[in-house]
Design a protein around this motif. Structure first.
Motif, PDB file in Angstrom:
ATOM      1  N   GLY A   1       0.803  -1.225   0.000  1.00  0.00           N
ATOM      2  CA  GLY A   1       0.000   0.000   0.000  1.00  0.00           C
ATOM      3  C   GLY A   1       0.832   1.269   0.000  1.00  0.00           C
ATOM      4  N   HIS A   2       1.751   1.400   0.937  1.00  0.00           N
ATOM      5  CA  HIS A   2       2.611   2.578   1.007  1.00  0.00           C
ATOM      6  C   HIS A   2       4.055   2.109   1.074  1.00  0.00           C
ATOM      7  CE1 HIS A   2       3.599   6.773   1.760  1.00  0.00           C
ATOM      8  NE2 HIS A   2       4.519   6.321   2.582  1.00  0.00           N
ATOM      9  N   GLU A   3       4.878   2.695   0.236  1.00  0.00           N
ATOM     10  CA  GLU A   3       6.295   2.354   0.204  1.00  0.00           C
ATOM     11  C   GLU A   3       7.092   3.610   0.494  1.00  0.00           C
ATOM     12  OE1 GLU A   3       9.518   0.824   0.525  1.00  0.00           O
ATOM     13  OE2 GLU A   3       8.044  -0.669  -0.110  1.00  0.00           O
ATOM     14  N   ARG A   4       7.713   3.631   1.676  1.00  0.00           N
ATOM     15  CA  ARG A   4       8.454   4.810   2.133  1.00  0.00           C
ATOM     16  C   ARG A   4       9.536   5.234   1.148  1.00  0.00           C
ATOM     17  NH1 ARG A   4      12.597   6.092   5.852  1.00  0.00           N
ATOM     18  NH2 ARG A   4      13.346   3.967   5.684  1.00  0.00           N
ATOM     19  N   LEU A   5      10.144   4.283   0.461  1.00  0.00           N
ATOM     20  CA  LEU A   5      11.219   4.604  -0.476  1.00  0.00           C
ATOM     21  C   LEU A   5      10.734   5.329  -1.732  1.00  0.00           C
ATOM     22  CD1 LEU A   5      13.192   1.252  -0.218  1.00  0.00           C
ATOM     23  CD2 LEU A   5      13.832   3.454   0.777  1.00  0.00           C
ATOM     24  N   LEU A   6       9.417   5.394  -1.914  1.00  0.00           N
ATOM     25  CA  LEU A   6       8.867   6.067  -3.094  1.00  0.00           C
ATOM     26  C   LEU A   6       8.115   7.353  -2.745  1.00  0.00           C
ATOM     27  CD1 LEU A   6       7.489   2.992  -5.079  1.00  0.00           C
ATOM     28  CD2 LEU A   6       9.699   4.137  -5.326  1.00  0.00           C
TER      29      LEU A   6
ATOM     30  N   GLY B   1       4.423   7.769  -2.637  1.00  0.00           N
ATOM     31  CA  GLY B   1       4.680   6.567  -1.855  1.00  0.00           C
ATOM     32  C   GLY B   1       3.509   5.625  -1.746  1.00  0.00           C
ATOM     33  N   ASP B   2       2.305   6.100  -1.991  1.00  0.00           N
ATOM     34  CA  ASP B   2       1.148   5.205  -2.005  1.00  0.00           C
ATOM     35  C   ASP B   2       1.159   4.450  -3.333  1.00  0.00           C
ATOM     36  OD1 ASP B   2       0.344   6.083   0.479  1.00  0.00           O
ATOM     37  OD2 ASP B   2      -0.996   7.605  -0.332  1.00  0.00           O
ATOM     38  N   VAL B   3       1.151   3.131  -3.266  1.00  0.00           N
ATOM     39  CA  VAL B   3       1.315   2.307  -4.457  1.00  0.00           C
ATOM     40  C   VAL B   3       0.076   1.446  -4.680  1.00  0.00           C
ATOM     41  CG1 VAL B   3       2.721   0.518  -5.548  1.00  0.00           C
ATOM     42  CG2 VAL B   3       3.811   2.222  -4.088  1.00  0.00           C
ATOM     43  N   ARG B   4      -0.410   1.478  -5.915  1.00  0.00           N
ATOM     44  CA  ARG B   4      -1.466   0.562  -6.352  1.00  0.00           C
ATOM     45  C   ARG B   4      -0.927  -0.222  -7.529  1.00  0.00           C
ATOM     46  NH1 ARG B   4      -4.788   5.345  -6.840  1.00  0.00           N
ATOM     47  NH2 ARG B   4      -4.689   4.821  -9.038  1.00  0.00           N
TER      48      ARG B   4
ATOM     49  N   ALA C   1      11.509   5.348 -13.555  1.00  0.00           N
ATOM     50  CA  ALA C   1      12.202   4.057 -13.642  1.00  0.00           C
ATOM     51  C   ALA C   1      13.340   3.994 -12.625  1.00  0.00           C
ATOM     52  CB  ALA C   1      12.740   3.837 -15.058  1.00  0.00           C
ATOM     53  N   ARG C   2      14.003   5.105 -12.398  1.00  0.00           N
ATOM     54  CA  ARG C   2      15.083   5.118 -11.407  1.00  0.00           C
ATOM     55  C   ARG C   2      14.562   4.884  -9.996  1.00  0.00           C
ATOM     56  NH1 ARG C   2      17.404  10.414 -13.159  1.00  0.00           N
ATOM     57  NH2 ARG C   2      17.580  10.052 -15.364  1.00  0.00           N
ATOM     58  N   PHE C   3      13.352   5.351  -9.708  1.00  0.00           N
ATOM     59  CA  PHE C   3      12.769   5.118  -8.385  1.00  0.00           C
ATOM     60  C   PHE C   3      12.558   3.628  -8.135  1.00  0.00           C
ATOM     61  CE2 PHE C   3      11.446   9.630  -8.420  1.00  0.00           C
ATOM     62  CZ  PHE C   3      11.833   9.982  -7.135  1.00  0.00           C
ATOM     63  N   ILE C   4      12.236   2.890  -9.178  1.00  0.00           N
ATOM     64  CA  ILE C   4      11.975   1.451  -9.033  1.00  0.00           C
ATOM     65  C   ILE C   4      13.222   0.724  -8.548  1.00  0.00           C
ATOM     66  CG2 ILE C   4      11.444  -0.639 -10.361  1.00  0.00           C
ATOM     67  CD1 ILE C   4       9.053   1.120  -9.576  1.00  0.00           C
ATOM     68  N   GLN C   5      14.393   1.226  -8.901  1.00  0.00           N
ATOM     69  CA  GLN C   5      15.639   0.599  -8.440  1.00  0.00           C
ATOM     70  C   GLN C   5      15.670   0.478  -6.919  1.00  0.00           C
ATOM     71  OE1 GLN C   5      18.239   3.269 -11.117  1.00  0.00           O
ATOM     72  NE2 GLN C   5      19.533   1.539 -10.585  1.00  0.00           N
ATOM     73  N   ARG C   6      15.039   1.399  -6.224  1.00  0.00           N
ATOM     74  CA  ARG C   6      15.053   1.395  -4.762  1.00  0.00           C
ATOM     75  C   ARG C   6      14.340   0.179  -4.181  1.00  0.00           C
ATOM     76  NH1 ARG C   6      13.674   7.717  -3.352  1.00  0.00           N
ATOM     77  NH2 ARG C   6      15.425   8.586  -4.505  1.00  0.00           N
ATOM     78  N   LEU C   7      13.448  -0.427  -4.943  1.00  0.00           N
ATOM     79  CA  LEU C   7      12.651  -1.540  -4.438  1.00  0.00           C
ATOM     80  C   LEU C   7      13.274  -2.904  -4.701  1.00  0.00           C
ATOM     81  CD1 LEU C   7       9.143  -0.339  -5.630  1.00  0.00           C
ATOM     82  CD2 LEU C   7      10.222   0.010  -3.404  1.00  0.00           C
ATOM     83  N   MET C   8      14.292  -2.944  -5.527  1.00  0.00           N
ATOM     84  CA  MET C   8      14.871  -4.222  -5.926  1.00  0.00           C
ATOM     85  C   MET C   8      15.756  -4.805  -4.824  1.00  0.00           C
ATOM     86  SD  MET C   8      13.489  -4.747  -8.681  1.00  0.00           S
ATOM     87  CE  MET C   8      12.320  -3.683  -9.476  1.00  0.00           C
TER      88      MET C   8
END
Length: 125
Positions: free
Chosen positions: A16-21, A48-51, A98-105
């Motif tokens: 639901g919410h991802e602090r890194l985003l 940071g709220d992700v759906r 796309a660069r933000f997605i790197q934070r989740l990997m």
């Protein structure tokens, strides 16, 4: 049969919410090819709220590649930046997202967060 990629997106949607985003807002669609088909995942990010959904909707950024490449990334066996350099993944549109997605990997299997590593080293034997 579930794939590491499907597991990754399903888990991301449950958060639901991802602090890194928290600095990100926009939409990212992943078009991942496999077996002559395309799996589509759409991420909608609002500070940071992700759906997460499965769909063909328009997106600010579209990332394309093979699902096997993305499977390696989400299991930590490959790095997303390296996949871009090798042209295994392509990003069109707002590549800032796309660069933000790197934070989740995830990191490599067995990797430790630097803070955890320091804590372990400080413990008396």
């Amino acid at each position: 049969m579930s794939s590491p990629t499907a597991n990754f997106f399903e888990a991301l949607g449950r958060r639901g919410h991802e602090r890194l985003l928290e600095e990100a807002s926009g939409s990212i669609r992943f078009d991942l090819e496999h077996d002559h088909e395309v799996d589509r995942w759409l991420l909608m990010i609002t500070r940071g709220d992700v759906r997460v959904s499965r769909g063909k909707g328009a997106a600010d950024c579209v990332i394309t590649g093979h699902r096997s490449t993305f499977d390696r990334i989400v299991t930590g066996r490959s790095h997303i930046y390296a996949a871009w350099v090798r042209n295994e993944l392509k990003a069109d549109g707002d590549v800032r997202l796309a660069r933000f997605i790197q934070r989740l990997m995830p990191g490599p299997p067995g990797a430790h967060h630097p803070r955890e590593f320091v804590r372990e080293r400080r413990r008396p034997a």
